[in-house]
Design a protein around this motif. Structure first.
Motif, mmCIF file in Angstrom:
data_model
loop_
_atom_site.group_PDB
_atom_site.id
_atom_site.type_symbol
_atom_site.label_atom_id
_atom_site.label_comp_id
_atom_site.label_asym_id
_atom_site.label_seq_id
_atom_site.Cartn_x
_atom_site.Cartn_y
_atom_site.Cartn_z
ATOM 1 N N UNK A 4 0.529 -24.604 -24.527
ATOM 2 C CA UNK A 4 0.001 -25.297 -23.349
ATOM 3 C C UNK A 4 0.990 -26.292 -22.755
ATOM 4 N N UNK A 5 2.064 -26.598 -23.439
ATOM 5 C CA UNK A 5 3.059 -27.553 -22.949
ATOM 6 C C UNK A 5 4.155 -26.845 -22.149
ATOM 7 N N UNK A 6 4.366 -27.299 -20.928
ATOM 8 C CA UNK A 6 5.421 -26.732 -20.094
ATOM 9 C C UNK A 6 6.781 -26.927 -20.749
ATOM 10 N N UNK A 7 7.018 -28.098 -21.307
ATOM 11 C CA UNK A 7 8.301 -28.375 -21.967
ATOM 12 C C UNK A 7 8.480 -27.455 -23.182
ATOM 13 N N UNK A 8 7.422 -27.261 -23.952
ATOM 14 C CA UNK A 8 7.488 -26.370 -25.109
ATOM 15 C C UNK A 8 7.802 -24.943 -24.701
ATOM 16 N N UNK A 9 7.181 -24.487 -23.627
ATOM 17 C CA UNK A 9 7.453 -23.131 -23.142
ATOM 18 C C UNK A 9 8.910 -22.985 -22.736
ATOM 19 N N UNK A 10 9.454 -23.987 -22.070
ATOM 20 C CA UNK A 10 10.850 -23.924 -21.627
ATOM 21 C C UNK A 10 11.802 -23.831 -22.816
ATOM 22 N N UNK A 11 11.546 -24.614 -23.844
ATOM 23 C CA UNK A 11 12.402 -24.589 -25.036
ATOM 24 C C UNK A 11 12.353 -23.211 -25.690
ATOM 25 N N UNK A 12 11.156 -22.684 -25.893
ATOM 26 C CA UNK A 12 11.031 -21.390 -26.553
ATOM 27 C C UNK A 12 11.553 -20.250 -25.697
ATOM 28 N N UNK A 13 11.382 -20.343 -24.394
ATOM 29 C CA UNK A 13 11.917 -19.298 -23.520
ATOM 30 C C UNK A 13 13.433 -19.224 -23.672
ATOM 31 N N UNK A 14 14.079 -20.366 -23.732
ATOM 32 C CA UNK A 14 15.535 -20.402 -23.895
ATOM 33 C C UNK A 14 15.941 -19.859 -25.269
ATOM 34 N N UNK A 15 15.273 -20.327 -26.324
ATOM 35 C CA UNK A 15 15.594 -19.863 -27.679
ATOM 36 C C UNK A 15 15.366 -18.363 -27.832
ATOM 37 N N UNK A 16 14.198 -17.905 -27.414
ATOM 38 C CA UNK A 16 13.871 -16.494 -27.575
ATOM 39 C C UNK A 16 14.729 -15.604 -26.679
ATOM 40 N N UNK A 17 15.040 -16.087 -25.473
ATOM 41 C CA UNK A 17 15.920 -15.336 -24.583
ATOM 42 C C UNK A 17 17.305 -15.159 -25.182
ATOM 43 N N UNK A 18 17.815 -16.200 -25.817
ATOM 44 C CA UNK A 18 19.129 -16.122 -26.461
ATOM 45 C C UNK A 18 19.124 -15.119 -27.614
ATOM 46 N N UNK A 19 17.954 -14.876 -28.181
ATOM 47 C CA UNK A 19 17.829 -13.915 -29.280
ATOM 48 C C UNK A 19 17.481 -12.511 -28.783
ATOM 49 N N UNK A 20 17.393 -12.349 -27.464
ATOM 50 C CA UNK A 20 17.140 -11.032 -26.893
ATOM 51 C C UNK A 20 15.681 -10.680 -26.675
ATOM 52 N N UNK A 21 14.790 -11.650 -26.792
ATOM 53 C CA UNK A 21 13.368 -11.399 -26.583
ATOM 54 C C UNK A 21 12.981 -11.670 -25.137
ATOM 55 N N UNK A 22 12.129 -10.809 -24.590
ATOM 56 C CA UNK A 22 11.469 -11.074 -23.315
ATOM 57 C C UNK A 22 10.179 -11.805 -23.677
ATOM 58 N N UNK A 23 9.872 -12.863 -22.952
ATOM 59 C CA UNK A 23 8.743 -13.704 -23.333
ATOM 60 C C UNK A 23 7.643 -13.686 -22.289
ATOM 61 N N UNK A 24 6.416 -13.499 -22.763
ATOM 62 C CA UNK A 24 5.216 -13.655 -21.954
ATOM 63 C C UNK A 24 4.548 -14.939 -22.418
ATOM 64 N N UNK A 25 4.013 -15.715 -21.482
ATOM 65 C CA UNK A 25 3.406 -16.989 -21.839
ATOM 66 C C UNK A 25 1.931 -17.043 -21.491
ATOM 67 N N UNK A 26 1.190 -17.688 -22.389
ATOM 68 C CA UNK A 26 -0.224 -17.971 -22.177
ATOM 69 C C UNK A 26 -0.418 -19.468 -22.387
ATOM 70 N N UNK A 27 -1.253 -20.094 -21.556
ATOM 71 C CA UNK A 27 -1.493 -21.535 -21.671
ATOM 72 C C UNK A 27 -2.656 -21.860 -22.594
#
Length: 118
Positions: A4-27
């Motif tokens: 539910x945290x916008x900041x948390x989503x941004x951090x994980x999107x960057x981390x997971x993207x660097x690992x080659x994952x496409x990310x879908x988000x739910x609040x």
């Protein structure tokens, strides 16, 4: 990822993207369940356990019970700011595979992903 945290989503999107994952988000948990039902080939779910509405514990139980064959096998990793043996027990008891405490150590995330995502 259910977060539910916008900041948390941004951090994980960057981390997971660097690992080659496409990310879908739910609040929230309800949206996480809907995303999984719509995308049953999801390889992994990162689930914040404290979200408004349906929390991560209940969302995990719903995915495990109602998500079809994939719902029983998809790795679900708890993401939480709460630390302690009670929190860990609750997460594992509801069907989560692992628990990571915020702020998540990227090396630990990689280790967990290597162990759970095939």
């Amino acid at each position: 990822m259910a977060e539910d945290s916008t900041a948390g989503r941004a951090v994980f999107e960057k981390l997971l993207g660097a690992l080659g994952f496409e990310t879908l988000f739910a609040q929230d948990g309800r949206t996480a369940i809907a995303l999984f039902v719509e995308n049953p080939d999801i390889a992994l779910i990162l689930m914040d356990i404290r979200m408004p509405g349906l929390n991560g514990i209940k969302a995990t139980q719903e995915i495990r019970l109602a998500g079809g064959p994939g719902g029983m096998t998809v790795p679900i990793i708890a993401i939480t700011a709460a630390d302690g043996p009670e929190v860990r027990r609750e997460c594992l008891a509801c069907g989560m595979n692992e628990v990571l405490v915020k702020p998540v150590d990227p090396r630990r995330l990689v280790e967990v992903l290597r162990n759970l995502v095939k």
